[in-house]
Design an enzyme around this catalytic site. Structure first.
Site, PDB file in Angstrom:
ATOM      1  N   ASP A  91      -0.892  -4.025  -3.454  1.00  0.00           N
ATOM      2  CA  ASP A  91      -1.402  -3.822  -2.108  1.00  0.00           C
ATOM      3  C   ASP A  91      -0.396  -4.432  -1.147  1.00  0.00           C
ATOM      4  O   ASP A  91       0.172  -5.486  -1.420  1.00  0.00           O
ATOM      5  CB  ASP A  91      -2.759  -4.503  -1.921  1.00  0.00           C
ATOM      6  CG  ASP A  91      -3.385  -4.108  -0.604  1.00  0.00           C
ATOM      7  OD1 ASP A  91      -4.135  -3.109  -0.577  1.00  0.00           O
ATOM      8  OD2 ASP A  91      -3.117  -4.790   0.413  1.00  0.00           O
ATOM      9  N   ARG A 119      -3.548  -4.015  10.690  1.00  0.00           N
ATOM     10  CA  ARG A 119      -2.825  -2.775  10.980  1.00  0.00           C
ATOM     11  C   ARG A 119      -3.616  -1.959  11.967  1.00  0.00           C
ATOM     12  O   ARG A 119      -4.841  -2.031  11.993  1.00  0.00           O
ATOM     13  CB  ARG A 119      -2.650  -1.943   9.703  1.00  0.00           C
ATOM     14  CG  ARG A 119      -1.443  -2.354   8.932  1.00  0.00           C
ATOM     15  CD  ARG A 119      -1.130  -1.311   7.902  1.00  0.00           C
ATOM     16  NE  ARG A 119      -0.119  -1.848   7.006  1.00  0.00           N
ATOM     17  CZ  ARG A 119       0.124  -1.356   5.809  1.00  0.00           C
ATOM     18  NH1 ARG A 119      -0.554  -0.331   5.360  1.00  0.00           N
ATOM     19  NH2 ARG A 119       1.057  -1.880   5.074  1.00  0.00           N
ATOM     20  N   SER A 179       6.550   5.694   2.328  1.00  0.00           N
ATOM     21  CA  SER A 179       6.021   4.645   1.460  1.00  0.00           C
ATOM     22  C   SER A 179       6.486   4.876   0.018  1.00  0.00           C
ATOM     23  O   SER A 179       6.885   5.979  -0.340  1.00  0.00           O
ATOM     24  CB  SER A 179       4.497   4.637   1.529  1.00  0.00           C
ATOM     25  OG  SER A 179       4.001   5.740   0.823  1.00  0.00           O
ATOM     26  N   ARG A 235       5.191   5.538  -2.650  1.00  0.00           N
ATOM     27  CA  ARG A 235       4.064   6.112  -3.397  1.00  0.00           C
ATOM     28  C   ARG A 235       4.493   6.651  -4.774  1.00  0.00           C
ATOM     29  O   ARG A 235       5.271   7.590  -4.864  1.00  0.00           O
ATOM     30  CB  ARG A 235       3.489   7.239  -2.547  1.00  0.00           C
ATOM     31  CG  ARG A 235       2.180   7.768  -2.983  1.00  0.00           C
ATOM     32  CD  ARG A 235       1.617   8.645  -1.887  1.00  0.00           C
ATOM     33  NE  ARG A 235       1.443   7.896  -0.641  1.00  0.00           N
ATOM     34  CZ  ARG A 235       1.291   8.459   0.550  1.00  0.00           C
ATOM     35  NH1 ARG A 235       1.300   9.771   0.668  1.00  0.00           N
ATOM     36  NH2 ARG A 235       1.130   7.715   1.624  1.00  0.00           N
ATOM     37  N   ASP A 246     -12.628  -3.442  -3.699  1.00  0.00           N
ATOM     38  CA  ASP A 246     -12.808  -3.742  -2.277  1.00  0.00           C
ATOM     39  C   ASP A 246     -12.563  -2.561  -1.338  1.00  0.00           C
ATOM     40  O   ASP A 246     -13.137  -2.484  -0.264  1.00  0.00           O
ATOM     41  CB  ASP A 246     -11.887  -4.908  -1.861  1.00  0.00           C
ATOM     42  CG  ASP A 246     -10.424  -4.666  -2.214  1.00  0.00           C
ATOM     43  OD1 ASP A 246     -10.117  -3.586  -2.736  1.00  0.00           O
ATOM     44  OD2 ASP A 246      -9.597  -5.561  -1.983  1.00  0.00           O
ATOM     45  N   HIS A 247     -11.723  -1.609  -1.763  1.00  0.00           N
ATOM     46  CA  HIS A 247     -11.293  -0.579  -0.812  1.00  0.00           C
ATOM     47  C   HIS A 247     -12.267   0.595  -0.660  1.00  0.00           C
ATOM     48  O   HIS A 247     -12.114   1.393   0.256  1.00  0.00           O
ATOM     49  CB  HIS A 247      -9.930  -0.004  -1.235  1.00  0.00           C
ATOM     50  CG  HIS A 247      -8.771  -0.833  -0.766  1.00  0.00           C
ATOM     51  ND1 HIS A 247      -8.633  -2.164  -1.078  1.00  0.00           N
ATOM     52  CD2 HIS A 247      -7.700  -0.520  -0.003  1.00  0.00           C
ATOM     53  CE1 HIS A 247      -7.534  -2.626  -0.528  1.00  0.00           C
ATOM     54  NE2 HIS A 247      -6.946  -1.652   0.132  1.00  0.00           N
TER      55      HIS A 247
HETATM   56 FE1  SF4 Z   1      -8.441  -4.403   2.744  1.00  0.00          FE
HETATM   57 FE2  SF4 Z   1      -5.870  -3.966   3.142  1.00  0.00          FE
HETATM   58 FE3  SF4 Z   1      -7.539  -4.161   5.211  1.00  0.00          FE
HETATM   59 FE4  SF4 Z   1      -6.972  -6.282   3.806  1.00  0.00          FE
HETATM   60  S1  SF4 Z   1      -5.531  -5.069   5.029  1.00  0.00           S
HETATM   61  S2  SF4 Z   1      -8.996  -5.680   4.479  1.00  0.00           S
HETATM   62  S3  SF4 Z   1      -6.769  -5.454   1.748  1.00  0.00           S
HETATM   63  S4  SF4 Z   1      -7.514  -2.582   3.643  1.00  0.00           S
END
Ligand code: SF4
Length: 787
Positions: A174, A479, A674, A676, A109-110
């Protein structure tokens, strides 16, 4: 446990997951007696590897466990997104196991860029990232993991639709994994190394979280949505210092929310807890809602009626005796105590817009216009973006649809660019079937592929806004850190509900308040939106959509080959790190002495380097590349023994080639930021054996030990001045300490070029388990041996 099993044997067909949950819960009750438990505690403690060991040894009757005890947990499954799955799988492969110990899934997805629209974008994304997707798919085949191809959906939406189940505990690679908490699943966002520990079947450690209660009363008014609950809470938690912990919702207001609304609220918990320094102390956190009627309706709509029946059976079933505590209820016990309670009356809530650049700057819609003017933020709204894993539910989309239809009837089109990101193929296909997508497209909206796209910087803007140009966008994502959406640090990105984003996109203005203001129609009339309305879910079950975008689910196939080209720049097999030598370390050299802040971003930078996440040698060429040399003040400069100047990673590589092992010396809070894992893997790969600092960020210190690097702190900070780059270093007492399971002291013997020797006393926080990790060369080396 045996009495529980006896009871269960008379119950009709509880699936193994619930039988296990029930048995463990009965044990928890036996150990804790009548102690009232929050919902989060019930589920978490029912996943303890050893209930007695964790609860009895750490507690005065369980009361003092929060924030103190280390819980060793057995999660039910692991979900991984394509960016973080790469290193997780490479590490898992290095263990040489035939299959993971628990079910796992991979979600592509990313890596898809949002640009012109779903079809073309998906094709382009697959082309660009083919080798990564091929690798992930082949690894999934070999190890029997579920594989969700690019375009199938965003991890958290797909997990919610398919894997989340009340009472389960999951790990996700995630940070927005808590999304599944809406469906009463404890889901914690972790790094790849933690995920692999769970995949190899080792108990996963978590400091017993504190529980922050949020009591919801009342009912949301028109224009107000579940998103506003979390936007408001973001502001509130910051004001109160954000305690971090598991956030658990309760109270009568919970029953008024849709399941997907509850997930939206849970989704954003990490966004706000990232703001809290507590997170760095606790290392993991999540959010959870009780099971309600809307949860049952969602399970039915996503074709999981059997789960509803299982939950009913489980909840009716007494454990040991007829005591009401013995029943497993998907809500907190009456009288359960929270470490802190925040109360929100949904009836008095208004829509919020949060930002720019931080999710906790919560501004009520009624005050937004004046704030924009006061702050001199751009009044033109450049783009409105809705959807993502946070806000692409049927309810969200149909509420937006109702606004679009009103506007269309008045002859209006959005004045700002308008993008829609469906969270999954299931939701997209259902919206297509029910005509909602047609409405979006009719309004000139661009439907992007079912992937993260603009939410994670994968956005090629069509409006020609250049980097460095101040502009404002509004999203329903979770975010909004600087540069997050389009890589432009001057794009002011505000967060709001999908309906507020949509209405404001029509006005094309950041000062528009759809609750009070009107827009001029083409024929000069004033148009005012009526409040949005939508449907909680479709009237018939969700569509599964395009066949080629469905999950590939298979048994492990040992004969399958994992696809990594030897010439790949993005992927490389990992060799297990060699074990600790059978003696103290000697002959190390100080690679560089660092001054000032040294975050995980300093140790392993992100941005363009993310591309190399699956290629340890290539990503290691960024190691410490923004660190400041304490002796020269230069950034990314280190000196070889002959005085020649190099970049830090270049000198690390040179020494690795030469077989020269090394250490770095640094100041306070080394490895903050983070969690990481690359920040521990890279130095280890290049030959670091020790990191000697004034203090560590706790998570990074643990990560170093997991990769076999010894973290030591100066007993006397002033000794920082006694050691210099290039000095020769050996250890005194380290091997003995490791052999004694972390007991004992360690000194560092520094030999200067002049032959002068200095003995520096150090401190360490190596536990028995961690001593085993270091001796084995890494946690994985040890854990995979034990299977
Ligand atoms: Fe993708 Fe993370 Fe944005 Fe959700 S918050 S759409 S998992 S990048």
């Amino acid at each position: 446990a045996s009495s529980a099993r006896r009871h269960l044997s008379t119950a009709q067909s509880l699936p193994p997951t619930y039988e296990k949950l029930f048995n463990k819960y009965t044990e928890v009750r036996r150990v804790l007696g009548k102690q009232r438990l929050t919902l989060a505690e019930k589920i978490l403690y029912s996943h303890l590897h050893n209930v007695e060991e964790s609860l009895l040894s750490n507690t005065d009757n369980g009361r003092s466990i929060r924030g103190k005890a280390n819980l060793r947990l057995n999660p039910d499954r692991v979900n991984m997104q394509d960016a973080s799955a790469q290193m997780a799988l490479l590490q898992f492969m290095s263990c040489n196991l035939a299959r993971p110990a628990i079910p796992a899934s991979i979600h592509c997805d990313h890596l898809i860029v949002g640009y012109k629209g779903a079809e073309g974008d998906l094709e382009a994304g697959i082309q660009t990232n083919k080798e990564v997707f091929d690798f992930l798919e082949s690894a999934a085949r070999k190890y029997g993991m579920d594989f969700w191809p690019p375009g199938a959906g965003i991890i958290h939406q797909t997990v919610l639709e398919n894997y989340a189940l009340p009472g389960l505990m999951m790990l996700g690679t995630d940070s927005h994994s808590p999304n599944a908490g809406g469906l009463t699943t404890i889901t914690i966002g972790v790094g790849g190394a933690d995920a692999v520990e769970a995949l190899v079947g080792a108990p996963w450690e978590l400091k017993a979280p504190k529980i922050l209660g949020v009591e919801l009363t009342g009912k949301l008014n028109d224009w107000v949505s579940p998103k506003d609950v979390i936007l408001r809470l973001a502001g509130e938690l910051t004001v109160r210092g954000g305690t971090g912990s598991i956030i658990e919702y309760f109270g009568p207001g919970v029953d008024t929310l849709s399941l997907t609304g509850k997930s939206t609220i849970c989704n954003m918990v990490r966004s706000l807890l990232l703001l809290s320094s507590y997170l760095a102390e606790v290392g993991a956190t999540t959010s959870i809602f009780p099971y309600t009627e809307s949860s049952a309706r969602y399970l039915e709509a996503t074709s999981r009626s059997q789960a509803v029946r299982n939950i009913e059976t489980l909840q009716k079933f007494p454990g040991s005796g007829a005591d009401k505590d013995a029943y497993f209820r998907f809500s907190a016990d009456e009288g359960a105590e929270y470490d802190k309670v925040i109360r929100i009356d949904l009836s008095t809530l208004e829509p919020y817009i949060n930002g720019p650049f931080t999710p906790d700057l919560a501004i009520p819609l009624s005050k937004f216009k004046e704030t924009v003017k006061d702050q001199q933020w751009p009044e033109k709204l450049s783009a409105g973006l809705i959807g993502s894993c946070t806000n692409s539910s049927y309810e969200d989309m149909t509420r937006v649809e109702s606004l679009l239809k009103q506007a269309a009837a008045a002859g209006l089109k959005p004045s700002a660019d308008f993008y829609i990101t469906p969270g999954s193929e299931q939701i997209r296909a259902t919206l297509e079937r029910d005509g909602t997508l047609e409405t979006f497209e009719g309004a000139g909206g661009i439907v992007l592929s079912n992937a993260c796209g603009p939410c994670i910087g994968q956005w090629k803007r069509k409006d020609g806004v250049e980097k460095g140009t101040a502009n404002a966008i509004l999203t329903s994502y979770n975010r909004n850190f600087r540069g997050r959406n389009d890589g432009n640090p001057d794009t002011m990105n505000f967060l709001a509900s999908p309906e507020i984003v949509t209405a404001m996109a029509f006005a094309g203005s950041t000062t528009f308040n759809p609750m009070t203001d009107a827009i001029k129609t083409p024929d000069g009339k004033d148009f005012k939106f009526s409040a949005p309305h939508g449907l909680e879910g479709p009237s018939t079950p969700f569509e599964s959509g395009n066949e080629s975008l469905r999950v590939l689910s298979q048994e492990a196939d040992a004969s399958a080959q994992v696809a990594i080209s030897p010439t790949s720049e993005r992927l490389a097999f990992l060799d297990p790190f060699p074990p600790f030598p059978g003696s103290d370390l000697s002959g190390l050299r100080v690679l560089v002495k660092i001054t000032g802040k040294c975050t995980t971003d300093t140790i392993s930078a992100a941005g363009p380097w993310l591309k190399y996440k699956g290629h340890l040698p290539n990503i290691s060429t960024n190691t410490l590349n923004t660190a400041i040399n304490a002796e020269t003040g230069e950034v990314n400069a280190a000196y070889d023994l002959d005085g020649s100047k190099h970049t830090i990673p270049d000198l690390g590589q040179l020494w690795k080639d030469r077989g020269q092992e090394w250490l770095v010396v640094a100041e306070h809070n080394y490895g903050e930021g983070s969690a990481r894992e690359h920040a521990a893997l890279q130095p280890r790969y290049l030959g670091a054996r020790i990191v000697l600092v004034k203090s560590f960020a706790r998570i990074h210190e643990t990560n170093l030990k997991k990769q076999g690097v010894v973290p030591l702190t100066f007993e006397n900070e002033a000794d920082f001045d006694k050691i210099a780059a290039g000095d020769q270093v050996s250890t005194v007492g380290l091997y003995e300490m490791l052999q004694n399971g972390g007991k004992g002291t360690v000194q560092v013997k520094v030999t200067k070029d002049s032959g002068e020797e200095v003995l520096i006393p150090t401190k360490h926080a190596v536990t028995k388990d961690q001593a085993g990790f270091i001796l084995a060369g890494s946690a994985l080396n040890l854990l995979s041996k034990g299977l």
